[in-house]
Design an enzyme around this catalytic site. Structure first.
Site, PDB file in Angstrom:
ATOM      1  N   ASP A   1      -5.171 -17.042   2.927  1.00 11.20           N
ATOM      2  CA  ASP A   1      -6.229 -18.027   3.094  1.00 11.20           C
ATOM      3  C   ASP A   1      -5.648 -19.169   3.942  1.00 11.20           C
ATOM      4  OD1 ASP A   1      -8.475 -19.766   2.509  1.00 11.20           O
ATOM      5  OD2 ASP A   1      -7.161 -20.733   1.033  1.00 11.20           O
TER       6      ASP A   1
ATOM      7  N   ASP B   1      -7.112 -23.029   4.358  1.00 11.71           N
ATOM      8  CA  ASP B   1      -7.125 -24.373   3.753  1.00 11.71           C
ATOM      9  C   ASP B   1      -6.660 -24.336   2.301  1.00 11.71           C
ATOM     10  OD1 ASP B   1      -8.646 -26.226   5.786  1.00 11.71           O
ATOM     11  OD2 ASP B   1      -9.682 -24.300   5.777  1.00 11.71           O
TER      12      ASP B   1
ATOM     13  N   ASP C   1      -6.367 -20.163  -2.644  1.00  8.51           N
ATOM     14  CA  ASP C   1      -6.438 -21.270  -3.616  1.00  8.51           C
ATOM     15  C   ASP C   1      -7.832 -21.528  -4.160  1.00  8.51           C
ATOM     16  OD1 ASP C   1      -7.426 -22.351  -1.105  1.00  8.51           O
ATOM     17  OD2 ASP C   1      -7.374 -24.288  -2.133  1.00  8.51           O
TER      18      ASP C   1
HETATM   19 MG   LIG Z   1      -8.556 -22.231   0.567  1.00  5.71          MG
END
Ligand SMILES: [Mg+2]
Length: 243
Positions: free
Chosen positions: A17, A19, A195
């Site tokens: 991923d 960000d 996240d």
């Molecule tokens: Mg993310």
């Protein structure tokens, strides 16, 4: 919060991923900074794992490329509706363009009337960011729910201080599956690191395939391992050093 992350099989494929994982989250999405060691580790992993390193993100393709330049990796952008494979070929799912356009038009007045709300129009999805107006979370949620009620071909992806709207049937798990159907990812053990809520689709796929799922920071998750960004990069440098 960092668990001991395991050694990885020599024949692994890495999916990151963007960000909150490769870069720390910033007050506005355009303000994220790519630390030099991020490019360094991506380059090293790509060499060590024969190019089986990809970014899987909700961001537009050109935005990710801009941040990571001069490193150019395979990327699944906008949750996989635009995917660039390892040969540089683009795979584009036009999805439900009319519904995305209608959703954007419906949300524009809310964003215009409330300074600090950011409505991001991507090729096949939109994102309503409220990081600078957290008190408007419920208002934003109500607005995107209304939009989906009017446009049932869309689904809401809640994220960190953002609601994204995208066509049904497109998610990061499907993007990972698509990469795994092609060289150099095919036949490798998938490792997904993310996240946020949208990464859960990918964790599910990777778990089902006997791969390694790593959640960055806190929050409920299907991922089997958890770390913070510092622990993540310590682990990745260890993986490279052991190669
Ligand atoms: Mg993310």
């Amino acid at each position: 919060m960092t668990q001991n992350l395991p050694d990885v099989p020599r024949s692994s494929a890495f999916f990151f991923d963007f960000d909150g994982t490769l870069v720390a989250i910033a007050p506005r999405p355009d303000l994220v900074a790519v630390e030099p060691h991020v490019r360094e580790i991506l380059r090293a992993l790509a060499i060590q794992f024969d190019g089986a390193v990809a970014v899987v993100t909700g961001r537009p393709l050109e935005v990710v490329d801009g941040f990571l330049a001069p490193v150019a990796l395979p990327v699944a952008a906008e949750h996989g509706s635009i995917r660039r494979d390892s040969r540089g070929m683009l795979h584009i799912d036009e999805g439900n363009e009319a519904a995305v356009a209608a959703a954007h038009a419906a949300l524009e007045p809310l964003a215009e009337d409330n300074a600090g709300l950011l409505l991001e129009r991507k090729r096949s999805s939109i994102a309503l960011h409220f990081r600078q107006r957290p008190e408007l979370a419920a208002v934003c949620e109500g607005a995107v729910q209304d939009v989906v009620a009017e446009n049932p071909g869309l689904v809401i992806l809640p994220g960190k201080m953002v609601f994204e709207l995208k066509p049904k049937g497109i998610d990061k798990g499907e993007a990972v599956r698509a990469f795994l159907g092609e060289a150099p990812f095919q036949g490798r053990t998938p490792i997904f690191i993310g996240d946020d809520v949208t990464d859960e689709h990918a964790f599910e796929v990777v778990n089902a395939l006997g791969g390694l799922s790593v959640k960055v920071d806190d929050g409920d998750t299907l991922a089997r391992f958890r770390t913070d960004r510092k622990g993540l990069f310590e682990w990745l440098f260890r993986v490279v050093d052991q190669g």
